[in-house]
Design a protein around this motif. Structure first.
Motif, PDB file in Angstrom:
ATOM      1  N   LEU A 197       0.830  -1.209   0.000  1.00  0.00           N
ATOM      2  CA  LEU A 197       0.000   0.000   0.000  1.00  0.00           C
ATOM      3  C   LEU A 197       0.862   1.256   0.000  1.00  0.00           C
ATOM      4  O   LEU A 197       0.560   2.222  -0.704  1.00  0.00           O
ATOM      5  CB  LEU A 197      -0.935  -0.007   1.211  1.00  0.00           C
ATOM      6  N   ARG A 198       1.947   1.224   0.777  1.00  0.00           N
ATOM      7  CA  ARG A 198       2.849   2.386   0.782  1.00  0.00           C
ATOM      8  C   ARG A 198       3.540   2.550  -0.557  1.00  0.00           C
ATOM      9  O   ARG A 198       3.774   3.666  -1.018  1.00  0.00           O
ATOM     10  CB  ARG A 198       3.869   2.262   1.909  1.00  0.00           C
ATOM     11  N   ALA A 199       3.868   1.435  -1.207  1.00  0.00           N
ATOM     12  CA  ALA A 199       4.528   1.522  -2.517  1.00  0.00           C
ATOM     13  C   ALA A 199       3.575   2.071  -3.574  1.00  0.00           C
ATOM     14  O   ALA A 199       3.960   2.906  -4.395  1.00  0.00           O
ATOM     15  CB  ALA A 199       5.042   0.144  -2.935  1.00  0.00           C
ATOM     16  N   VAL A 200       2.338   1.620  -3.561  1.00  0.00           N
ATOM     17  CA  VAL A 200       1.368   2.048  -4.573  1.00  0.00           C
ATOM     18  C   VAL A 200       0.867   3.450  -4.297  1.00  0.00           C
ATOM     19  O   VAL A 200       0.686   4.241  -5.229  1.00  0.00           O
ATOM     20  CB  VAL A 200       0.193   1.043  -4.634  1.00  0.00           C
ATOM     21  N   PHE A 201       0.627   3.789  -3.029  1.00  0.00           N
ATOM     22  CA  PHE A 201       0.051   5.093  -2.691  1.00  0.00           C
ATOM     23  C   PHE A 201       1.033   5.957  -1.907  1.00  0.00           C
ATOM     24  O   PHE A 201       0.636   6.689  -1.018  1.00  0.00           O
ATOM     25  CB  PHE A 201      -1.228   4.902  -1.876  1.00  0.00           C
ATOM     26  N   GLY A 202       2.301   5.868  -2.258  1.00  0.00           N
ATOM     27  CA  GLY A 202       3.322   6.633  -1.556  1.00  0.00           C
ATOM     28  C   GLY A 202       3.280   8.123  -1.828  1.00  0.00           C
ATOM     29  O   GLY A 202       3.643   8.924  -0.988  1.00  0.00           O
ATOM     30  N   GLU A 203       2.825   8.510  -2.994  1.00  0.00           N
ATOM     31  CA  GLU A 203       2.804   9.918  -3.380  1.00  0.00           C
ATOM     32  C   GLU A 203       1.361  10.416  -3.495  1.00  0.00           C
ATOM     33  O   GLU A 203       0.486   9.689  -3.966  1.00  0.00           O
ATOM     34  CB  GLU A 203       3.504  10.099  -4.732  1.00  0.00           C
ATOM     35  N   GLU A 254      -4.422  11.073  -6.059  1.00  0.00           N
ATOM     36  CA  GLU A 254      -5.238  11.978  -6.875  1.00  0.00           C
ATOM     37  C   GLU A 254      -5.635  11.325  -8.192  1.00  0.00           C
ATOM     38  O   GLU A 254      -6.754  11.509  -8.675  1.00  0.00           O
ATOM     39  CB  GLU A 254      -4.495  13.299  -7.129  1.00  0.00           C
ATOM     40  N   ALA A 255      -4.727  10.555  -8.786  1.00  0.00           N
ATOM     41  CA  ALA A 255      -5.048   9.851 -10.033  1.00  0.00           C
ATOM     42  C   ALA A 255      -6.166   8.845  -9.805  1.00  0.00           C
ATOM     43  O   ALA A 255      -7.057   8.686 -10.650  1.00  0.00           O
ATOM     44  CB  ALA A 255      -3.802   9.153 -10.579  1.00  0.00           C
ATOM     45  N   VAL A 256      -6.148   8.176  -8.670  1.00  0.00           N
ATOM     46  CA  VAL A 256      -7.221   7.232  -8.342  1.00  0.00           C
ATOM     47  C   VAL A 256      -8.528   7.983  -8.130  1.00  0.00           C
ATOM     48  O   VAL A 256      -9.584   7.567  -8.619  1.00  0.00           O
ATOM     49  CB  VAL A 256      -6.854   6.406  -7.082  1.00  0.00           C
ATOM     50  N   ARG A 257      -8.469   9.092  -7.432  1.00  0.00           N
ATOM     51  CA  ARG A 257      -9.683   9.875  -7.151  1.00  0.00           C
ATOM     52  C   ARG A 257     -10.333  10.400  -8.420  1.00  0.00           C
ATOM     53  O   ARG A 257     -11.554  10.537  -8.490  1.00  0.00           O
ATOM     54  CB  ARG A 257      -9.348  11.040  -6.223  1.00  0.00           C
ATOM     55  N   PHE A 272      -0.191  -8.883  18.529  1.00  0.00           N
ATOM     56  CA  PHE A 272      -0.158  -8.978  17.069  1.00  0.00           C
ATOM     57  C   PHE A 272       0.793  -7.893  16.590  1.00  0.00           C
ATOM     58  O   PHE A 272       0.481  -6.702  16.655  1.00  0.00           O
ATOM     59  CB  PHE A 272      -1.559  -8.754  16.486  1.00  0.00           C
ATOM     60  N   GLU A 273       1.969  -8.297  16.157  1.00  0.00           N
ATOM     61  CA  GLU A 273       2.997  -7.352  15.734  1.00  0.00           C
ATOM     62  C   GLU A 273       3.088  -7.349  14.216  1.00  0.00           C
ATOM     63  O   GLU A 273       3.326  -8.381  13.605  1.00  0.00           O
ATOM     64  CB  GLU A 273       4.350  -7.721  16.341  1.00  0.00           C
ATOM     65  N   MET A 274       2.867  -6.192  13.653  1.00  0.00           N
ATOM     66  CA  MET A 274       2.946  -6.051  12.203  1.00  0.00           C
ATOM     67  C   MET A 274       3.292  -4.615  11.857  1.00  0.00           C
ATOM     68  O   MET A 274       3.198  -3.724  12.686  1.00  0.00           O
ATOM     69  CB  MET A 274       1.612  -6.424  11.545  1.00  0.00           C
ATOM     70  N   ASP A 275       3.696  -4.414  10.630  1.00  0.00           N
ATOM     71  CA  ASP A 275       3.934  -3.078  10.093  1.00  0.00           C
ATOM     72  C   ASP A 275       2.575  -2.552   9.659  1.00  0.00           C
ATOM     73  O   ASP A 275       1.987  -3.048   8.710  1.00  0.00           O
ATOM     74  CB  ASP A 275       4.889  -3.173   8.902  1.00  0.00           C
ATOM     75  N   ASP A 276       2.051  -1.575  10.391  1.00  0.00           N
ATOM     76  CA  ASP A 276       0.745  -1.032  10.036  1.00  0.00           C
ATOM     77  C   ASP A 276       0.819   0.453   9.684  1.00  0.00           C
ATOM     78  O   ASP A 276      -0.190   1.151   9.705  1.00  0.00           O
ATOM     79  CB  ASP A 276      -0.272  -1.274  11.144  1.00  0.00           C
ATOM     80  N   GLN A 277       2.007   0.900   9.347  1.00  0.00           N
ATOM     81  CA  GLN A 277       2.192   2.303   8.961  1.00  0.00           C
ATOM     82  C   GLN A 277       1.422   2.572   7.670  1.00  0.00           C
ATOM     83  O   GLN A 277       1.707   1.965   6.649  1.00  0.00           O
ATOM     84  CB  GLN A 277       3.683   2.599   8.765  1.00  0.00           C
ATOM     85  N   PRO A 278       0.449   3.476   7.707  1.00  0.00           N
ATOM     86  CA  PRO A 278      -0.330   3.734   6.485  1.00  0.00           C
ATOM     87  C   PRO A 278       0.447   4.601   5.496  1.00  0.00           C
ATOM     88  O   PRO A 278       1.375   5.326   5.881  1.00  0.00           O
ATOM     89  CB  PRO A 278      -1.558   4.475   7.006  1.00  0.00           C
ATOM     90  N   PRO A 279       0.063   4.521   4.224  1.00  0.00           N
ATOM     91  CA  PRO A 279       0.684   5.427   3.248  1.00  0.00           C
ATOM     92  C   PRO A 279       0.357   6.872   3.636  1.00  0.00           C
ATOM     93  O   PRO A 279      -0.784   7.180   3.968  1.00  0.00           O
ATOM     94  CB  PRO A 279       0.014   5.058   1.927  1.00  0.00           C
ATOM     95  N   THR A 280       1.341   7.731   3.595  1.00  0.00           N
ATOM     96  CA  THR A 280       1.137   9.118   4.018  1.00  0.00           C
ATOM     97  C   THR A 280       0.061   9.795   3.184  1.00  0.00           C
ATOM     98  O   THR A 280      -0.747  10.556   3.717  1.00  0.00           O
ATOM     99  CB  THR A 280       2.455   9.911   3.873  1.00  0.00           C
ATOM    100  N   ALA A 281       0.029   9.523   1.911  1.00  0.00           N
ATOM    101  CA  ALA A 281      -0.934  10.178   1.031  1.00  0.00           C
ATOM    102  C   ALA A 281      -2.362   9.764   1.369  1.00  0.00           C
ATOM    103  O   ALA A 281      -3.290  10.558   1.160  1.00  0.00           O
ATOM    104  CB  ALA A 281      -0.628   9.844  -0.436  1.00  0.00           C
ATOM    105  N   LEU A 282      -2.577   8.574   1.890  1.00  0.00           N
ATOM    106  CA  LEU A 282      -3.918   8.149   2.281  1.00  0.00           C
ATOM    107  C   LEU A 282      -4.264   8.578   3.703  1.00  0.00           C
ATOM    108  O   LEU A 282      -5.388   8.953   3.993  1.00  0.00           O
ATOM    109  CB  LEU A 282      -4.044   6.629   2.187  1.00  0.00           C
TER     110      LEU A 282
END
Length: 181
Positions: free
Chosen positions: A94-100, A105-108, A165-175
């Motif tokens: 998700l961070r890779a796809v929606f990093g910027e 905006e393109a999705v929106r 439950f330990e996981m990387d849950d850092q959301p994409p900044t743009a989202l």
């Protein structure tokens, strides 16, 4: 003699009440962990479902769709012992796809993209909250289970030791930083 016996009975009743209260508290904590885990599972499934839906909606470019779909599919199909890793990989995808912000905006701008982006942003924001609530419940139960009284009298019964439950849950900044979501 009778006075000593009365004091012994009173002390035993007080100890019994304390042990019963502690066992009840531990049972309530375990029930809270179960409820929090169910809520976390629901949020993780929702996030993976929304990501899969978005990946198959032809709103994203083909490479991003493949990356997102594979990570979401792996997260939904992962067995319990590999779930944390699969969910972390979905977070990374998700961070890779929606990093910027431009990608969001393109999705929106695509037909149906505004709703999809809003739904994904909501799902991505809820996962860390659900995980934090679950891990806080686990931490409280672990703290109580570490007390000597609980161990000596085996007040936890046969309940499994609670695991965080330990996981990387850092959301994409743009989202995560979208206004109005």
């Amino acid at each position: 003699m009778i006075e000593t016996l009365i004091w012994i009975v009173v002390a035993l009743v007080a100890i019994g009440l304390y042990l019963s209260w502690t066992a009840g508290r531990l049972d309530r904590l375990h029930a809270r962990i179960d409820a929090a885990r169910a809520a976390l599972d629901a949020q993780l499934v929702r996030r993976a479902s929304v990501a899969q839906e978005l990946a198959t909606s032809k709103v994203l470019d083909p490479a991003a769709s493949i990356v997102l779909y594979e990570a979401a599919h792996a997260a939904r199909q992962a067995e319990e012992e590999h779930r944390e890793v699969a969910e972390s990989e979905l977070s990374q995808a998700l961070r890779a796809v929606f990093g910027e912000p431009e990608q969001v905006e393109a999705v929106r701008e695509a037909p149906g993209g505004e709703e999809a982006a809003m739904e994904l942003a909501a799902a991505v924001r809820r996962v860390p909250m659900a995980r934090r609530f679950h891990n806080d419940s686990v931490r409280a139960a672990r703290a109580l289970r570490r007390h000597r009284t609980v161990r000596w009298f085996r007040l936890a019964g046969h309940a499994p030791f609670p695991l965080a439950f330990e996981m990387d849950d850092q959301p994409p900044t743009a989202l995560a930083d979208r206004p109005g979501t």
